[in-house]
Design an enzyme around this catalytic site. Structure first.
Site, PDB file in Angstrom:
ATOM      1  N   HIS A   1     -10.297  34.786 -56.683  1.00 35.19           N
ATOM      2  CA  HIS A   1      -9.875  33.812 -57.484  1.00 35.19           C
ATOM      3  C   HIS A   1     -10.506  33.579 -59.079  1.00 35.19           C
ATOM      4  CE1 HIS A   1      -8.670  32.088 -53.666  1.00 35.19           C
ATOM      5  NE2 HIS A   1      -9.673  32.574 -53.193  1.00 35.19           N
TER       6      HIS A   1
ATOM      7  N   SER B   1     -13.673  29.660 -52.813  1.00 36.29           N
ATOM      8  CA  SER B   1     -11.997  29.575 -52.467  1.00 36.29           C
ATOM      9  C   SER B   1     -11.625  28.325 -52.266  1.00 36.29           C
ATOM     10  CB  SER B   1     -11.547  30.650 -51.612  1.00 36.29           C
ATOM     11  OG  SER B   1     -12.478  30.559 -50.317  1.00 36.29           O
TER      12      SER B   1
ATOM     13  N   LYS C   1      -3.143  36.886 -55.782  1.00 37.17           N
ATOM     14  CA  LYS C   1      -3.512  35.336 -56.335  1.00 37.17           C
ATOM     15  C   LYS C   1      -3.044  35.542 -57.834  1.00 37.17           C
ATOM     16  CE  LYS C   1      -6.968  35.289 -52.876  1.00 37.17           C
ATOM     17  NZ  LYS C   1      -6.056  34.732 -51.872  1.00 37.17           N
TER      18      LYS C   1
HETATM   19  C1  LIG Z   1     -12.494  34.872 -51.739  1.00 39.64           C
HETATM   20  C2  LIG Z   1     -11.540  35.730 -51.145  1.00 39.64           C
HETATM   21  N1  LIG Z   1     -11.771  36.965 -50.902  1.00 39.64           N
HETATM   22  C3  LIG Z   1     -10.789  37.554 -50.218  1.00 39.64           C
HETATM   23  C4  LIG Z   1      -9.477  37.187 -49.705  1.00 39.64           C
HETATM   24  C5  LIG Z   1      -8.575  38.033 -49.213  1.00 39.64           C
HETATM   25  O1  LIG Z   1      -7.822  38.712 -50.001  1.00 39.64           O
HETATM   26  P1  LIG Z   1      -6.384  39.081 -49.436  1.00 39.64           P
HETATM   27  O2  LIG Z   1      -5.481  37.876 -49.175  1.00 39.64           O
HETATM   28  O3  LIG Z   1      -6.048  39.923 -50.533  1.00 39.64           O
HETATM   29  O4  LIG Z   1      -6.525  39.826 -48.112  1.00 39.64           O
HETATM   30  C6  LIG Z   1      -9.279  35.674 -50.287  1.00 39.64           C
HETATM   31  C7  LIG Z   1      -7.806  35.281 -49.776  1.00 39.64           C
HETATM   32  O5  LIG Z   1      -6.873  35.861 -49.293  1.00 39.64           O
HETATM   33  C8  LIG Z   1     -10.121  35.053 -50.760  1.00 39.64           C
HETATM   34  O6  LIG Z   1      -9.971  33.810 -50.905  1.00 39.64           O
END
Ligand SMILES: Cc1ncc(COP(=O)(O)O)c(C=O)c1O
Length: 390
Positions: free
Chosen positions: A210, A182, A242
């Protein structure tokens, strides 16, 4: 001192220390929709800090689907999925996600963070083992730590290091990795990680927050990018906030996996179902992901344009072929100063600092979307040059 005053007396020095180290975090108040241009305090900015990779967050089809969902179901989920919160909208969306990812079942969660916690809590118990890439997203790291399993990190994107750590073991062993990292934008070496897991009897889980919707010819994400199927990666998590422009997340896998999550993932069981209208928005997004491959093609072209322009300017970009194009600065104060210089020129590029990234690697996490134009990417390059980075 009152109880409340004593609490403030405890917290205020901690906040002051964060400010002093350039680590204090601020929210920006956006006026109007997410997009390649956003409005802050009445001024328009070019936005290079969103995860709206396909430009769907403000797409009229998603808004229309949400409105239809509101008409049909009202606003609130009303109860947890296992009580009376599971609507036809949720159910249909899960079936469509299962079909799209080529798996028996899919299960919606309220967020990616909760999905990750739910996976680890359902699959692992005390005494089991969990291995994670050093640069995994915080929600995966928290999931592993909170699971009670023995927790170890392997070197970033290093399947040989993972294999050395794994050894052969009797206990249930889960390997958890971002599909696309990320904060760095690089792609995990999934085929090698899968081989290491396979050789040692471990299970592989991929968080494709992502990659889902963006990578692969048809947007199926990191697994499609690597040509891997459900057999290789039995646990797939994708987020909907996203590339899909909405909110929430899902886990896709076998019947047994999804039923296990329904029976014992605490972040699934003990929370109110997300509004059904959001599931309708997700369904509309999934249609666009499938039908409008031009969005992925345009994004790729913009990434190539940005990287070529950055190379001409001599900018030190990281090795990333995805929409996440970090520009490493180093110290937090310097990253804040660069972000401020760009903001003066009408460019929003938020500085990412520790603990989100390792100490000494503060950066601008620049992100491109299919909604940007070539001219906007060129403006970003010009602004970076003006700010003394080129
Ligand atoms: C790799 C990754 N996993 C999980 C999440 C969490 O997802 P959410 O925003 O739906 O809680 C994010 C970013 O928010 C992320 O970048």
């Amino acid at each position: 001192m009152t109880n409340a005053a004593r609490l403030d007396a405890l917290l205020e020095p901690r906040l002051a220390a964060l400010k002093q180290k350039s680590l204090y975090r601020l929210r920006r108040v956006l006026e109007g929709p997410q997009g390649p241009e956003v409005t802050l305090a009445g001024r328009r900015y070019l936005n290079f800090s969103s995860n709206d990779y396909l430009g769907l967050a403000a797409h009229p089809a998603l808004a229309a689907a949400t409105r239809r969902g509101l008409e049909e179901y009202g606003t609130g989920g009303g109860a947890a999925h296992l009580v009376t919160g599971h609507s036809r909208a949720h159910h249909a969306f899960e079936e469509e996600l299962a079909a799209f990812t080529g798996r028996e079942r899919a299960l919606l969660f309220s967020s990616g963070y909760m999905a990750n916690l739910g996976i680890a809590s359902a699959l692992l118990k005390r005494g089991d083992r969990v291995f994670e890439d050093r640069l995994n997203h915080a929600s995966l790291l928290d999931a592993g730590l909170l699971s009670g399993a023995r927790f170890a990190r392997y070197d970033h994107a290093d399947a040989a290091d993972l294999k050395a750590h794994l050894g052969a073991a009797e206990e249930t062993t889960l390997v958890m990795t971002d599909g696309v990292f990320s904060m760095d934008g690089d792609v995990a070496p999934l085929p090698e990680l899968e081989q290491a897991a396979e050789a040692t009897g471990a299970f592989l889980m991929v968080d494709d927050a992502h990659g889902f919707g963006v990578l692969g010819k048809s947007g199926r994400g990191s697994l499609e990018h690597h040509g891997l199927g459900a057999d290789a990666v039995p646990v797939l998590m994708g987020t909907l906030g996203k590339a899909c422009g909405g909110f929430g997340a899902f886990v896709a896998g076998s019947e047994a996996l999804v039923e296990s999550l329904i029976q014992s993932a605490r972040t699934y069981i003990y929370t109110t179902a997300a509004p059904p209208a959001l599931a309708e928005a997700g369904r509309a997004a999934l249609q666009l992901v499938q039908n409008e491959s031009w969005r992925r093609e345009k994004l790729q072209a913009l990434i190539a344009r940005f990287r070529a322009g950055a190379a001409e300017l001599g900018l030190a970009l990281m090795e990333s072929g995805t929409a996440i194009q970090p520009l490493i600065v180093g110290e937090s104060a310097d990253a804040l100063a660069l972000a401020a210089a760009l903001q003066e020129q009408g460019i929003l590029a938020v500085a990412i600092r520790p603990p989100t990234v390792p100490a000494g690697s503060a950066r601008l996490r620049l992100t491109l979307t299919a909604a940007h134009s070539e001219a906007q990417v060129d403006r970003l390059l010009d602004a970076l040059q003006q700010a003394g980075r080129g």
